[in-house]
Design a protein around this motif. Structure first.
Motif, short mmCIF file in Angstrom:
data_model
loop_
_atom_site.label_atom_id
_atom_site.label_comp_id
_atom_site.label_asym_id
_atom_site.label_seq_id
_atom_site.Cartn_x
_atom_site.Cartn_y
_atom_site.Cartn_z
N UNK A 109 1.84 -4.00 8.70
CA UNK A 109 0.51 -4.56 8.88
C UNK A 109 0.14 -5.35 7.65
N UNK B 139 0.83 -1.21 0.00
CA UNK B 139 0.00 0.00 0.00
C UNK B 139 0.86 1.26 0.00
N UNK C 184 -3.22 2.01 5.55
CA UNK C 184 -3.06 0.75 6.29
C UNK C 184 -4.18 -0.20 5.90
N UNK C 185 -3.88 -1.47 5.86
CA UNK C 185 -4.85 -2.43 5.31
C UNK C 185 -6.03 -2.71 6.22
N UNK C 186 -7.20 -2.82 5.61
CA UNK C 186 -8.43 -3.30 6.23
C UNK C 186 -8.56 -4.79 5.90
#
Lengths: 350, 350, 350, 350
Positions: free
Chosen positions: D313, D280, D285-287
Motif C-alpha cells: 500500500x 512503515x 498501513x499508510x493513511x
C-alpha cells in the motif's frame, strides 16, 4: 535573536500536542526536549502518530515537574481545564516560561472562571501575572510575561472580528451576535460518539446554545477593550470538516453613515502591525480552508445599509491560530523573535 | 399474506438496531414490541435517537428471554459476536424465529468460527439448523428455517459479485481478489478514535490486511457454491463517508474469449429472480450512493481483454443490504411475503 | 380520496426534477406521464440517473405545452427563474394545476420580484392568483389554488422558525437575524467550480451577504404575518455536505419574562395541526441529518436570559421540505389528500 | 548550492499551478517571474486565489514564448495534454529547462502515446531527450537532463509500490493488480458535474476500468525496470476527499517463503537513498492524510501466506508527490541542490 531554547510539551498526545510538535519541528530556534503525558507515558511518540517516523524520536514521559524544570526553558501545557493551575506555579518557580492552552489562565476575574468551570481558585497572585495570549491585542504585555493564558479557538476568531468595532466604539453596546462554525477537531482526540464521522458527517447543528464557556472569555476581553461591561450572544455549531472556524459576527452600527469601505480602512489600520491578519477586499468573504494549516486569520467585512448592521466574518484554523500556532506566536514575542518565525503562512489549496 | 407479527430487536441502541427500527416502522405486517439492550436499558428510545420523536414510544428494556418469548414471534439479534449463541437457543425453544446479525450463525464449520473468533462452540446441533441469510443464494432454505445467520456487510457485497463466476466455474480457482471500500458506520456506534470525523475524514487506508474475519465467511460460501475449497484475497479499506460499500473484484477468466456483454448476460440470468440486484449496462459502474438507504445491490462488469481478467464492482449500503434490510428481506421470505415488502428500493440522489 | 392523476415534471434533469421523480415513484395516486427538459431532451431518463434503471422508463421530452396539457393534470415546473412565468399561464389555460419551484410566483408585489430578479413583469392578474406554497402558513389558500409559488429552501427553514414569533408579536421588530447554513446541492446540478468537492470540502464561508435573493421573500411573508413591514438580516453559508439547511435565528424578545418552556409551548400550539413540524424538547437542538431525505422540519428553541434573546434553530432537507417534497405536500392539499401522503417521514440514521 | 533562479509557471490557474506557486513561495533559491495562462491572462493571480493576498503580486500573462525565454531559466508546464509538445522545444531552444506536468514527455515509445492520447507525434528527437521524472528510479538521468516528463499521480504511487518487486524479480510476471483510490482534485479545477461535492460526496466508484491512460505509463516503466514486457491491471476509484491517493497493489510472490519482514528489509534497502519514501513498520498501513500537503510517500507491506501474495500500500498527496512537489524535487536534482530543498516534509494532522 537569541540562542536555541529547550521546549517541553505536556499533554503531547492530543491534537494540541501534535500541532505543537509539528510546528516546532520547523522552528529554527526551538528544540523539543520533553514530551509529557499520563495515558501515553512510556510510548514512543511515533506509536501515537506513525507519520512522524524518522522525524521524532522522543518517548512520552510521565509529568515530572522537576525533570521538566531541569530540561526545558519553555513549557506548553496542553491539558484538560483545571490541571495547568496546579503545574504552572511549580514550573514558573523553576524558571520556566509557561504557555497554557487550557482555560486556567484566561481570566483576570477568577470568580468568572469558577462560575463557568466549577473549580475554586486561591491562586490570585499567580493568575494576576498571566497575560491573555492574543498578540494582536496584547502584544506588549505578552512580551514581558512568563505566563500566557492562550485563548480559546472561538474567542480568537470572534475577538479578531470584534476588536476594532469594540475598541473604537463603532457599534451599539450589546448588539453583537457571534454565530460560529467549527470543524470537529475542536472536540479533541477522544472517542466521543457525536464526533464520529458516521454521526457528524452530513450534518450541522448548534450546541451549548446560550451557555458555551467561551462566552465569558469573549465578554471579558470585549469589556477590557471597551472599558465597560459588554454582553455578547455566542452560538457554536459543529461543521462536517476536521479543522477550521468561521465566526460570523453581527452588530448594529452606531453611525449609520459608515459604509463597507470605511470599515475596511478602519480594520486595515487597526491590524497594520499584525502580520497574521488579512483584511479582505470588498466583496470577498473568507473561506476557512484558506487558513488550513497556517496561523493566518482572514477577515471579510460587509455593511447592510438596509438594516444598519455590520457583518464581519473571520476565518482561522482552530488548531493553529485558534490554539497551537498562536501559542508559538506568543513564544516568538516573549523571546523577542519575529512574530512570524517558524510558522506556516500560506495554506495548500484546495 | 399473513397476519401482523410482533417483532423484538435485541441490541437496539446500535446502528443495526436503529436501521431495523426505522425499516420496521414502514413495514406493513410487523409491529415492534420489544427493544432490548443492556447499556441503554430503561431509557426511552427517543433519548438515543431524538429524530424519532413522535414515531417511536418504546423504552429500551433489559434482555429478558422469557419476556421476549412472550411478547414476540420474531427476534432480531444485533449484538457483539459471541452473545447470540447464548440467546438464540432459548428463543427458538420459546417458538421465536431468530435472525442474528452477528457472526455466530454464519458458519457451518464451527472450527472455522472458533479459529477466527476465538470462542469455543459446543452447539453444533443448533448451529446446523442455521441458514446463511443471503437470499440471492439461499432463498429456498431461508424460507424453511427458523434461525438465520445474517451475512456480514463485506461478504454480502463480495458474494453477490462473485457468485455467478464461482457457481458457473468461469474463473481460475483462487485468483479472486476483493478490494473493498467501506464507509465508517461499519465500525458501529462506539467512540473509537480512528473513526472520529477529525481522523477518518480526508483519508483512505486499508486495515486488517490478509486477516479480516470476513475472509473465511466469503471463502466458506464460495466453497459451498463451487463444490471445492476456494481461497480469496480480501482487503478492506475505510472511506471518508458514513455508509456504503464498494467491492472491486478481480479474477482471471478461464475462457479468454468471454467478453463483457457475455458476462452481463450471464449475470442477468443468474439474478433474474432477484429483485434487489441490478446488473448495470455496459460501461456503467456502480456508485455506492445509488444504494444509500435502500436494500439494492448494483453490479457493474468489465472485462480486460489485455489481461484476461474480469473486474466486477458491487455497491451496497453496508447497513441495509449489508445488514438490517437484508435481514428483513430474509424475514419476508421466512413469512412467505414478497421479498421486497416494506423495504426502500430507490435512493435519494444526490 | 380521488382518482390517480397524471403528473408532468418540466426541468426533470436537475436536482429538483430528480427529487420529484423519486418521490412520485412512491406516491399512491400520482403517475408521471411527462418528463420535460431542453438540454436533455431525447435522452432516456436513466441515462441521466442510472440508479433508476428498472424503475423509470421515460425519456425526456422537449417542452411542448400542448402535449403537456393533453397528457397531464398537474405540472411541476423546476426551471431557472424567469421561465415559469412564460409557461404557467398557458398550462393553466389548458386546465393544468401548476406548482412552480422557481421564484416567479413567490411574490405578491411584482416590483419586489423585478428589483431582485431583474425581469419586468406584466402578468399581475395571473401572479395574483398564485399562493405561496408554505402549507404550515397558507394551507387553506393552497387548497383552493391552481397555481403555487413554492418557497425557496432558505425561506422555508427561516419562516418555520420565525412565524410563531412574528405572528404573535413576541419579538422586537427588525431584530431578527437569520444565520443559515446549507449543503451544496442548493447550487444545482451544474458544473460550478466553487461547488466542486475539491473546493467546497473542508471549508465554510458566507456568500451573498446582505444581498441574497431569499431576503425579500422572507421579509414579504413576515410582513404579511405581522401586518407591518419587517426587515430581516439574512446570511447564507455553504457547508461541506450535499443536503440540508440549518437556520439559526436570533431575535430580541419583547417580554423578557418569557422562558424557553413558554416558547416551546407556544410553538407546539402554533404547529399542532402541522404534521411535518417537530418541536424538540428543552435542550435538544436539531441536526440537519435528522431531516435528510424527508419532508420533516425540526425546530429547537433556546432563550438566553442574560441577553433577552430567543434563539430558534430550524433544520430541513433543502431539496425536500425546502423544495420538492414540500411541493408534493402542496399537491396533496390541493387534491384534498392527507398532507403526509406518499412522503418520507423518517430519515435513515446515521 | 547555486544562485537564485527565475522560474515560470505556464498553466498557473489550475491545481498544478497553484501548488507550484505555493511551493515556490517557500523555496529558498527560486523566484517566480512568470505566470502564464490563456483563460485567466490579464487577471491578478490573487483574483483566482484570494488567500494569496499579500503573498503574490503577479498578474497572469498570455503565453508568450519569447518573453518566457527572456525572463525565466526554468519553466513548469501545467497544461492539458498535447500542448507542452508545442511549447517545450521552443523553450529548450531558448535555454530554459523544462519540467512538463502533462503526459507529453512521459513515453519513450511515442506510438504508445499516440495510441492512448490520440495525438500524432513527429518530435522523436526532442522526446528522446526527456527523462521520466520519478527521482527514486531515475535520479541520475534527471540530474543531467533539461526536459523532464513528470509522472502522473497514479503512476507515482503505483510505481513506488511496485518498483522493488519488479526490479528484483520478486513477483510472477503480469500478476500485479493496482487498485487505486484518489481524491477528486485529480480531475482538475474545472466545473465537471461528477466532481461536484453534491455528487461525489458520500460515494465511491471506479472509473475508466481497464482503459485508464495511466496504465501504459505504469507498464512502460515496469517494463524498463524488469527488462521485459509487463502488463498490469490498473483500476482507479474516486474517493470523497479533495487530495490523496492510495494504491493497493497485489502480486503473487515467486518465492513463497518470503515473509513480511523480508520484504520490509528489501524495500528499506531499495529506498535507502530516497528521503521522501517511508517504509512503515510491520502491521502499520499508510493513511493518505499522512502525506497531505507534503512530498512524502508512505509504504506499508503485508504478505498473505495463505494465498502467496504480497500486498503493498502506497500513499501520497496526488497534487504534491503525485504532481507539483515531485516536479520541484526534480528541479532540485537538476540544479544540484538537496532533493528535499524547500519542500514540506510533515503533514498537519488531523
Amino acid at each position: 535573536m537569541g540562542d536555541r531554547i529547550a521546549v517541553g510539551i505536556i499533554g503531547a498526545s492530543g491534537y494540541g500536542g501534535i500541532q505543537l510538535v509539528r510546528l516546532l519541528l520547523d522552528h529554527p530556534y526551538a528544540d523539543i526536549t520533553y514530551l509529557g503525558g499520563e495515558g501515553s507515558a512510556g510510548r514512543p511518540y511515533t506509536e501515537l502518530y506513525p507519520h512522524l517516523q524518522g522525524r521524532v524520536n522522543l518517548t512520552v514521559e510521565p509529568v515530572d515537574v522537576a525533570a521538566i524544570g531541569d530540561r526545558t526553558q519553555v513549557v506548553f501545557l496542553s491539558l484538560p481545564n483545571g490541571l495547568a493551575l496546579t503545574l504552572a506555579p511549580q514550573l514558573l518557580a523553576r524558571g520556566c516560561k509557561v504557555l497554557d492552552l487550557s482555560a486556567d489562565y484566561r481570566f483576570q476575574n477568577l470568580k468568572t472562571y469558577t462560575q463557568w468551570y466549577g473549580t475554586e481558585r486561591d491562586d490570585a497572585a499567580i493568575a494576576a501575572q498571566a497575560v491573555y495570549g492574543l498578540p494582536e491585542l496584547y502584544r506588549d504585555r505578552i512580551a514581558k510575561s512568563s505566563l500566557i493564558g492562550c485563548p480559546g479557538c472561538y474567542p480568537t476568531a470572534s475577538l479578531l472580528a470584534l476588536a476594532p468595532l469594540i475598541k473604537q466604539g463603532l457599534i451599539e453596546p450589546n448588539t453583537a451576535i457571534i454565530d460560529a462554525k467549527s470543524g470537529t477537531s475542536g472536540g479533541g482526540r477522544q472517542g466521543k460518539v457525536n464526533l464520529l464521522l458516521a454521526e457528524a458527517d452530513n450534518s450541522v447543528a448548534a450546541y451549548n446554545v446560550a451557555r458555551h464557556r467561551h462566552t465569558p472569555e469573549i465578554e471579558a476581553i470585549c469589556s477590557d477593550l471597551s472599558g465597560q461591561s459588554v454582553l455578547v450572544q455566542f452560538t457554536p455549531h459543529l461543521i462536517p470538516m476536521p479543522r477550521g472556524i468561521l465566526a460570523t459576527v453581527y452588530a448594529t452600527l452606531r453611525d449609520p453613515g459608515l459604509v463597507r469601505e470605511d470599515l475596511i480602512t478602519i480594520y486595515q489600520a487597526f491590524y497594520r502591525h499584525s502580520p497574521w491578519v488579512s483584511i479582505l477586499p470588498p466583496g470577498i468573504y473568507p473561506q476557512t480552508k484558506w487558513a488550513w494549516g497556517t496561523n493566518a486569520c482572514f477577515i471579510g467585512i460587509e455593511v447592510d445599509e438596509r438594516t444598519g448592521r455590520v457583518i464581519v466574518m473571520s476565518a482561522i484554523d482552530n488548531l493553529m491560530k485558534g490554539q497551537a500556532a498562536q501559542a508559538i506566536q506568543c513564544l516568538n514575542i516573549m523571546m523577542g523573535w519575529p512574530e512570524t518565525l517558524g510558522l506556516p503562512q500560506v495554506a495548500f489549496y484546495p
